[in-house]
Write a protein that holds these residues in place. Structure first.
Motif, PDB file in Angstrom:
ATOM      1  N   ASP A   1      43.056  25.763  36.931  1.00  0.00           N
ATOM      2  CA  ASP A   1      42.961  25.262  37.807  1.00  0.00           C
ATOM      3  C   ASP A   1      42.694  25.606  38.719  1.00  0.00           C
ATOM      4  O   ASP A   1      41.498  24.395  39.330  1.00  0.00           O
ATOM      5  N   ILE A   2      42.844  26.434  39.506  1.00  0.00           N
ATOM      6  CA  ILE A   2      41.942  27.182  40.786  1.00  0.00           C
ATOM      7  C   ILE A   2      40.399  27.172  40.514  1.00  0.00           C
ATOM      8  O   ILE A   2      39.773  26.308  41.587  1.00  0.00           O
ATOM      9  N   GLN A   3      39.903  27.562  38.523  1.00  0.00           N
ATOM     10  CA  GLN A   3      38.478  27.707  38.625  1.00  0.00           C
ATOM     11  C   GLN A   3      37.946  26.325  38.638  1.00  0.00           C
ATOM     12  O   GLN A   3      37.037  26.224  39.435  1.00  0.00           O
TER      13      GLN A   3
ATOM     14  N   PRO B   1      30.375  27.916  42.512  1.00  0.00           N
ATOM     15  CA  PRO B   1      30.220  28.165  41.058  1.00  0.00           C
ATOM     16  C   PRO B   1      30.144  29.379  40.092  1.00  0.00           C
ATOM     17  O   PRO B   1      29.341  30.165  39.979  1.00  0.00           O
ATOM     18  N   VAL B   2      31.507  29.317  40.148  1.00  0.00           N
ATOM     19  CA  VAL B   2      31.887  30.908  38.735  1.00  0.00           C
ATOM     20  C   VAL B   2      32.389  30.563  37.923  1.00  0.00           C
ATOM     21  O   VAL B   2      33.266  29.991  37.685  1.00  0.00           O
ATOM     22  N   SER B   3      31.932  31.170  36.536  1.00  0.00           N
ATOM     23  CA  SER B   3      32.647  30.882  35.753  1.00  0.00           C
ATOM     24  C   SER B   3      34.143  31.139  35.910  1.00  0.00           C
ATOM     25  O   SER B   3      34.230  31.414  36.601  1.00  0.00           O
ATOM     26  N   LEU B   4      34.785  31.094  34.279  1.00  0.00           N
ATOM     27  CA  LEU B   4      36.134  30.895  34.156  1.00  0.00           C
ATOM     28  C   LEU B   4      36.255  32.696  33.930  1.00  0.00           C
ATOM     29  O   LEU B   4      37.199  32.867  34.200  1.00  0.00           O
ATOM     30  N   ASP B   5      35.329  33.125  32.778  1.00  0.00           N
ATOM     31  CA  ASP B   5      35.996  34.247  32.834  1.00  0.00           C
ATOM     32  C   ASP B   5      35.364  35.362  33.572  1.00  0.00           C
ATOM     33  O   ASP B   5      36.351  36.193  33.997  1.00  0.00           O
ATOM     34  N   GLU B   6      34.112  35.215  34.896  1.00  0.00           N
ATOM     35  CA  GLU B   6      34.691  35.940  35.666  1.00  0.00           C
ATOM     36  C   GLU B   6      35.873  35.541  37.166  1.00  0.00           C
ATOM     37  O   GLU B   6      36.010  36.233  37.781  1.00  0.00           O
ATOM     38  N   THR B   7      35.823  34.850  37.064  1.00  0.00           N
ATOM     39  CA  THR B   7      37.490  34.158  37.624  1.00  0.00           C
ATOM     40  C   THR B   7      38.548  34.966  37.359  1.00  0.00           C
ATOM     41  O   THR B   7      38.795  35.493  38.261  1.00  0.00           O
ATOM     42  N   ILE B   8      38.854  35.131  35.972  1.00  0.00           N
ATOM     43  CA  ILE B   8      40.194  35.703  35.321  1.00  0.00           C
ATOM     44  C   ILE B   8      39.786  36.851  35.981  1.00  0.00           C
ATOM     45  O   ILE B   8      40.363  37.236  35.909  1.00  0.00           O
ATOM     46  N   THR B   9      38.116  37.849  35.387  1.00  0.00           N
ATOM     47  CA  THR B   9      37.976  39.087  35.521  1.00  0.00           C
ATOM     48  C   THR B   9      38.088  39.677  36.998  1.00  0.00           C
ATOM     49  O   THR B   9      38.626  40.433  37.167  1.00  0.00           O
ATOM     50  N   ASN B  10      37.817  38.665  38.013  1.00  0.00           N
ATOM     51  CA  ASN B  10      38.238  38.873  39.470  1.00  0.00           C
ATOM     52  C   ASN B  10      39.707  39.291  39.652  1.00  0.00           C
ATOM     53  O   ASN B  10      40.142  39.497  41.151  1.00  0.00           O
ATOM     54  N   PHE B  11      40.190  37.895  39.046  1.00  0.00           N
ATOM     55  CA  PHE B  11      41.872  38.093  39.374  1.00  0.00           C
ATOM     56  C   PHE B  11      42.283  39.551  38.860  1.00  0.00           C
ATOM     57  O   PHE B  11      43.174  40.090  39.948  1.00  0.00           O
ATOM     58  N   LYS B  12      42.239  40.003  37.957  1.00  0.00           N
ATOM     59  CA  LYS B  12      42.509  41.334  37.117  1.00  0.00           C
ATOM     60  C   LYS B  12      42.382  42.241  37.643  1.00  0.00           C
ATOM     61  O   LYS B  12      42.918  42.965  38.106  1.00  0.00           O
ATOM     62  N   ARG B  13      41.632  42.213  38.893  1.00  0.00           N
ATOM     63  CA  ARG B  13      40.802  43.473  39.841  1.00  0.00           C
ATOM     64  C   ARG B  13      42.282  43.617  40.780  1.00  0.00           C
ATOM     65  O   ARG B  13      42.019  44.303  41.737  1.00  0.00           O
ATOM     66  N   ASP B  14      42.438  42.546  41.351  1.00  0.00           N
ATOM     67  CA  ASP B  14      43.219  42.749  42.637  1.00  0.00           C
ATOM     68  C   ASP B  14      44.716  43.087  42.496  1.00  0.00           C
ATOM     69  O   ASP B  14      45.381  43.313  41.011  1.00  0.00           O
ATOM     70  N   GLN B  15      44.911  43.950  43.060  1.00  0.00           N
ATOM     71  CA  GLN B  15      46.726  44.919  43.158  1.00  0.00           C
ATOM     72  C   GLN B  15      47.422  44.065  42.780  1.00  0.00           C
ATOM     73  O   GLN B  15      47.743  44.592  41.919  1.00  0.00           O
TER      74      GLN B  15
END
Length: 122
Positions: A15-17, A25-39
């Protein structure tokens, strides 16, 4: 980095993406990867959901290709606001399209406390 996110987290991230796709314009896959990197992905998802809520309120009243520049500026303003208080976000955003009163109107829908971004050295 977190190996997996829950289905609930993934639905929120999607929903955020989708909300910000036209202005960030960031892909869903890249957005998910970015959130996975969050502590703390849940905390970061909450911040971005609040940003999305503020953005949607503005974007609904400012639709159309001719207002895309204003929506981009609103997104940058909301992003800055997630890290600093209203006045500081407005002055740091170097607004060219939105007036200060319009910027304050955008920000009235962002309800979280400002949290500076933490950068860790590796």
């Amino acid at each position: 980095m977190h190996k997996a996110l829950t289905d609930e987290q993934l639905a929120k991230i999607k929903d955020i993406q989708e909300t910000f796709n036209e202005v960030y314009p960031v892909s869903l896959d890249e957005t998910i990867t970015n959130f996975k990197r969050d502590q703390n992905p849940d905390n970061e998802i909450n911040i971005w959901q609040n940003m999305a809520s503020a953005y949607k309120s503005y974007a609904l009243n400012n639709e159309g290709e001719e207002k895309l520049g204003a929506r981009r500026e609103a997104f940058r303003l909301i992003l800055m606001r997630s890290m600093m208080p209203d006045k500081e976000a407005i002055s740091s955003s170097e607004l060219k399209i939105l007036s200060e009163s319009e910027a304050l109107e955008v920000l009235k829908n962002y309800t979280l406390e400002a949290k500076p971004v933490k950068v860790e050295k590796r």
